[in-house]
Design an enzyme around this catalytic site. Structure first.
Site, mmCIF file in Angstrom:
data_model
loop_
_atom_site.group_PDB
_atom_site.id
_atom_site.type_symbol
_atom_site.label_atom_id
_atom_site.label_comp_id
_atom_site.label_asym_id
_atom_site.label_seq_id
_atom_site.Cartn_x
_atom_site.Cartn_y
_atom_site.Cartn_z
ATOM 1 N N LYS A 12 4.761 -0.425 2.679
ATOM 2 C CA LYS A 12 5.337 -0.984 1.557
ATOM 3 C C LYS A 12 5.185 -0.574 0.076
ATOM 4 C CE LYS A 12 8.139 -2.894 2.661
ATOM 5 N NZ LYS A 12 9.487 -2.170 3.134
ATOM 6 N N GLY A 15 6.329 4.640 -0.428
ATOM 7 C CA GLY A 15 6.432 6.040 0.129
ATOM 8 C C GLY A 15 7.680 6.627 0.499
ATOM 9 N N HIS A 43 6.616 11.758 8.384
ATOM 10 C CA HIS A 43 5.540 10.997 8.437
ATOM 11 C C HIS A 43 4.822 11.274 9.800
ATOM 12 C CE1 HIS A 43 4.033 6.805 8.598
ATOM 13 N NE2 HIS A 43 4.141 6.874 7.010
ATOM 14 N N LEU A 44 3.490 11.315 9.622
ATOM 15 C CA LEU A 44 2.517 11.936 10.695
ATOM 16 C C LEU A 44 2.903 10.774 12.043
ATOM 17 C CD1 LEU A 44 0.469 13.420 12.175
ATOM 18 C CD2 LEU A 44 -1.387 12.016 11.053
ATOM 19 N N HIS A 67 0.473 6.310 6.597
ATOM 20 C CA HIS A 67 -0.216 4.995 6.291
ATOM 21 C C HIS A 67 -1.614 4.863 6.966
ATOM 22 C CE1 HIS A 67 3.773 3.631 4.722
ATOM 23 N NE2 HIS A 67 4.282 3.513 5.898
ATOM 24 N N LEU A 99 7.256 -7.029 2.380
ATOM 25 C CA LEU A 99 7.418 -7.311 3.843
ATOM 26 C C LEU A 99 8.163 -8.393 4.386
ATOM 27 C CD1 LEU A 99 6.248 -6.519 6.736
ATOM 28 C CD2 LEU A 99 4.343 -8.186 6.303
ATOM 29 N N TRP A 132 2.870 -1.650 11.969
ATOM 30 C CA TRP A 132 1.995 -0.310 11.967
ATOM 31 C C TRP A 132 0.839 -0.608 12.736
ATOM 32 C CZ3 TRP A 132 3.587 -3.702 7.663
ATOM 33 C CH2 TRP A 132 4.862 -3.035 7.019
ATOM 34 N N CYS A 196 17.691 10.353 -5.712
ATOM 35 C CA CYS A 196 16.873 9.374 -4.970
ATOM 36 C C CYS A 196 16.685 7.920 -5.658
ATOM 37 C CB CYS A 196 15.581 9.960 -4.639
ATOM 38 S SG CYS A 196 15.750 11.482 -3.632
#
Length: 270
Positions: A12, A15, A43-44, A67, A99, A132, A196
């Site tokens: 949050k 990103g 994102h990994l 994250h 959140l 997460w 964006c």
């Protein structure tokens, strides 16, 4: 420049927005769908979920977001090849409120909001949220990617970027990131920002839903997908949940903890 370049952030923190702008800058085009962000700056955690992972020793520059705290075992594969880190940091007060919005909890549902706030304050982050994994507490995450980053990535240069500065001067801050990552010249930065905006990202999210493409919004029990992109609120009061919540958070900000240290360091100890 070859090597891994991380866009590291606590959940949050904005990103997706930064990844969208970087994707638009690199491609020179608007990002049309939500999966386009993942394709541009993966994102990994999303890659790992799909059974994929970048090479531990890339022969080109690789932009990757996460994250995770920097000391997570899975990141040891990139210990020597990590060249640069952009650490995106946001006021934890606003991350907590974001959140609540992401979970579809309106301010009128004071009891549900209080539960999230009390847990966030007790945990100093999102460790109990179960959305997460591996992100640690807010101060643990920031410390791992800034002050302690060389314990995990000895060759890494680090640029800390505040979300609030990115909102105030998106072109200037994006250029700092682009220049730091050695992605190219200033031409294209303004277009990437324009491509964006939060409004454009909301349109992209809705378009992706209509096309049946995956987005990041949570699902309600009734099967409705909640919107992910919000308004990017800043420095909002917690008093709507009760003066005791605001006081508990203020006590956390002004204590002798790592949370208080990083809040002061980045200008969030208001």
């Amino acid at each position: 420049m070859n090597g891994m370049c991380w866009i590291a952030s606590y959940p949050k923190a904005g990103g997706h927005w930064l990844r969208c702008m970087l994707t638009s800058y690199v491609t020179g085009e608007p990002v049309e769908t939500w999966p386009g962000i993942q394709a541009g700056v993966p994102h990994l955690e999303g890659l790992l979920r799909d059974g994929e992972a970048p090479s531990a020793d890339p022969d080109e520059q690789v932009l990757l977001a996460t994250h995770f705290t920097a000391d997570r075992p899975v990141l040891r594969f990139y210990r020597e090849s990590t060249a640069k880190v952009v650490c995106l940091i946001r006021n934890p007060r606003d991350a907590m409120l974001s959140l609540m919005r992401m979970k579809g909890i309106p301010p009128e549902d004071v009891e549900a909001c209080r539960k999230i706030a009390e847990t966030f304050i007790a945990d100093e982050g999102f460790s109990s949220v179960r959305i997460w994994a591996g992100e640690g507490s807010w101060p643990e995450n920031i410390r791992s990617w800034t002050d302690s980053v060389h314990e995990s990535f000895p060759n890494a240069a680090v640029l800390a970027v505040r979300y609030e500065d990115l909102r105030k001067d998106p072109e200037g801050e994006l250029w700092k990131v682009v220049d730091f990552l050695e992605l190219g010249g200033r031409d294209g930065v303004a277009d990437a920002v324009a491509n964006c905006t939060l409004e454009r990202m909301r349109e992209m999210e809705e378009r992706s839903k209509l096309l049946g493409l995956e987005t990041t919004g949570l699902m309600t029990r009734g099967g409705k997908q909640l919107p992910f992109v919000g308004k990017g609120g800043q420095r909002k009061s917690l008093k709507f949940m009760g003066d005791d919540i605001e006081k508990a958070y203020a006590d956390l900000l002004h204590g002798e903890t790592d949370f208080a240290h990083y809040a002061r360091l980045y200008g969030y100890a208001e």
